[in-house]
Design a protein around this motif. Structure first.
Motif, short mmCIF file in Angstrom:
data_model
loop_
_atom_site.label_atom_id
_atom_site.label_comp_id
_atom_site.label_asym_id
_atom_site.label_seq_id
_atom_site.Cartn_x
_atom_site.Cartn_y
_atom_site.Cartn_z
N ALA A 140 0.84 -1.21 0.00
CA ALA A 140 0.00 0.00 0.00
C ALA A 140 0.87 1.26 0.00
N MET A 141 1.96 1.25 0.76
CA MET A 141 2.85 2.40 0.82
C MET A 141 3.56 2.64 -0.51
N GLN A 142 3.83 1.56 -1.23
CA GLN A 142 4.61 1.65 -2.45
C GLN A 142 3.75 1.73 -3.71
N GLY A 143 2.45 1.53 -3.55
CA GLY A 143 1.56 1.52 -4.70
C GLY A 143 1.18 2.91 -5.18
N SER A 144 0.40 2.96 -6.24
CA SER A 144 0.03 4.23 -6.86
C SER A 144 -0.91 5.07 -6.00
N ASP A 145 -1.62 4.42 -5.06
CA ASP A 145 -2.57 5.13 -4.20
C ASP A 145 -2.00 5.35 -2.80
N TYR A 146 -0.68 5.54 -2.74
CA TYR A 146 -0.02 5.62 -1.43
C TYR A 146 -0.48 6.79 -0.59
N GLU A 147 -0.92 7.88 -1.21
CA GLU A 147 -1.37 9.03 -0.42
C GLU A 147 -2.55 8.66 0.47
N ARG A 148 -3.46 7.85 -0.04
CA ARG A 148 -4.61 7.43 0.76
C ARG A 148 -4.16 6.64 1.98
N PHE A 149 -3.17 5.78 1.79
CA PHE A 149 -2.66 5.00 2.92
C PHE A 149 -2.16 5.92 4.02
N PHE A 150 -1.34 6.90 3.67
CA PHE A 150 -0.74 7.75 4.70
C PHE A 150 -1.77 8.67 5.36
N LYS A 151 -2.84 9.00 4.66
CA LYS A 151 -3.89 9.80 5.26
C LYS A 151 -4.72 9.00 6.27
N SER A 152 -4.76 7.68 6.11
CA SER A 152 -5.56 6.84 7.01
C SER A 152 -4.72 6.09 8.03
N MET A 153 -3.43 6.39 8.07
CA MET A 153 -2.49 5.62 8.89
C MET A 153 -2.62 5.89 10.39
N TYR A 154 -2.95 7.13 10.75
CA TYR A 154 -2.92 7.52 12.15
C TYR A 154 -4.15 7.06 12.92
N GLY A 155 -3.94 6.75 14.21
CA GLY A 155 -5.03 6.34 15.09
C GLY A 155 -4.63 5.15 15.94
N ASN A 156 -5.21 5.03 17.13
CA ASN A 156 -4.85 3.95 18.06
C ASN A 156 -5.77 2.74 17.96
N LYS A 157 -6.76 2.79 17.10
CA LYS A 157 -7.69 1.67 16.99
C LYS A 157 -7.67 1.10 15.57
N PRO A 158 -7.88 -0.21 15.46
CA PRO A 158 -8.20 -1.19 16.49
C PRO A 158 -7.00 -1.49 17.38
N ALA A 159 -7.26 -1.81 18.65
CA ALA A 159 -6.21 -2.02 19.63
C ALA A 159 -5.86 -3.49 19.81
N VAL A 160 -6.65 -4.39 19.23
CA VAL A 160 -6.37 -5.81 19.38
C VAL A 160 -6.61 -6.52 18.05
N TRP A 161 -5.83 -7.55 17.79
CA TRP A 161 -5.90 -8.27 16.53
C TRP A 161 -7.16 -9.13 16.44
N GLN A 162 -7.80 -9.06 15.27
CA GLN A 162 -8.89 -9.96 14.92
C GLN A 162 -8.70 -10.37 13.47
N ASP A 163 -8.99 -11.62 13.16
CA ASP A 163 -8.76 -12.12 11.81
C ASP A 163 -9.64 -11.46 10.76
N ASP A 164 -10.78 -10.90 11.19
CA ASP A 164 -11.73 -10.34 10.23
C ASP A 164 -11.71 -8.82 10.16
N LEU A 165 -10.61 -8.20 10.54
CA LEU A 165 -10.54 -6.74 10.46
C LEU A 165 -10.65 -6.27 9.01
N HIS A 166 -11.33 -5.13 8.83
CA HIS A 166 -11.40 -4.47 7.53
C HIS A 166 -9.98 -4.09 7.10
N LYS A 167 -9.71 -4.03 5.81
CA LYS A 167 -8.36 -3.82 5.31
C LYS A 167 -7.72 -2.56 5.87
N THR A 168 -8.44 -1.45 5.90
CA THR A 168 -7.87 -0.21 6.42
C THR A 168 -7.50 -0.35 7.89
#
Length: 273
Positions: A140-168
């Motif tokens: 995602a960082m290296q792809g053509s849409d990398y700006e979207r990744f860095f705009k959505s990168m910040y935040g403390n949640k989700p705080a715990v791993w789950q196998d069914d988390l949404h991609k973002t």
């Protein structure tokens, strides 16, 4: 060929060069692994980036939280924070070239003996899952849409791993583990409020590497990020951020069956608190 893993540089370029002199680093023969946070808070982030980039395949660096913050500042935020020392990079003629190089560096790196990332792992992740999640975020960082990744990168949640988390959410969780994690609960709920040494944290929080039964126990891990921890050697785990920026040391670990430690004293006058 010798391989040396080096802790967080954070713009302490002069100290990095002195450490390389100490270990008699030969870029024609040897390789250095840098545990992330090449930049920020220290005085010579621009020089550090240019130097490491110029080493080519003789240097491997994984991305730390400050490295990601620099990229996000350039591609998504437009300005740096009050405590940042990134202005020389932002004003450099080769800024775009440096940022393009930096965002193409891995979050997770390994050879047949050792694995390296900047901060930590959740107890649910083994080698295969770590590799898979890191690769997803790297693409995602290296792809053509990398700006979207860095705009959505910040935040403390989700705080715990789950196998069914949404991609973002899954990628944000990956970034937070690999570049920010120090403490979590026994179930892997991450906490980002504590940065002191083990023993200073509230009841219920455990250093990520001390969680009983974590699935990465068989990985020989090198990490940085935790300056108040200092040099750490535990079961298959080496913490090598020894607080150069804060007036501590810059440490190199010569990798092998019996890793050897080299360190130089640093002259920085920053206050970590």
């Amino acid at each position: 060929m010798a391989i040396y893993a080096i802790g967080d540089v954070q713009g302490c370029y002069d100290e990095l060069r002195r450490l390389l002199d100490l270990i008699k680093f030969d870029p024609g023969v040897d390789q250095i692994w840098l545990a992330g946070d090449l930049v920020n808070r220290g005085p010579k982030s621009l020089e550090t980036l240019r130097f490491v980039k110029g080493l080519g395949e003789s240097a491997i660096t994984v991305l730390g939280n400050h490295d990601l913050h620099l990229i996000a500042t350039v591609v998504a935020m437009g300005k740096s924070g009050k405590k940042d020392t990134l202005t020389p990079i932002l004003q450099a003629a080769d800024c775009a070239e440096l940022i393009d190089w930096l965002r193409r560096q891995p979050l997770f790196y390994h050879n047949q003996q050792f694995c390296m990332f900047h901060a930590g792992l959740p107890p649910q992740w083994d080698f295969e899952l770590t590799q898979k999640m890191a690769k997803e975020a790297e693409q995602a960082m290296q792809g053509s849409d990398y700006e979207r990744f860095f705009k959505s990168m910040y935040g403390n949640k989700p705080a715990v791993w789950q196998d069914d988390l949404h991609k973002t959410d899954r990628m944000r969780f990956t970034i937070n583990c690999l570049t920010r994690l120090r403490y979590c609960t026994a179930d892997g709920v991450m906490d980002f409020s504590q940065s002191g040494p083990p023993g200073s944290q509230p009841t219920g929080l455990i250093p990520w590497f001390a969680v009983p039964g974590r699935k990465s126990l068989d990985m020989r891990i090198i990490f940085g990020h935790w300056s108040t921890l200092g040099f750490y050697q535990g079961h298959n785990c080496y913490g090598i951020d020894t607080g150069c920026l804060w007036g501590g040391q810059l440490t190199a670990l010569k990798l092998g069956e019996q890793p050897q430690v080299y360190a130089i004293d640093c002259q920085a006058a920053q206050n970590p608190f």
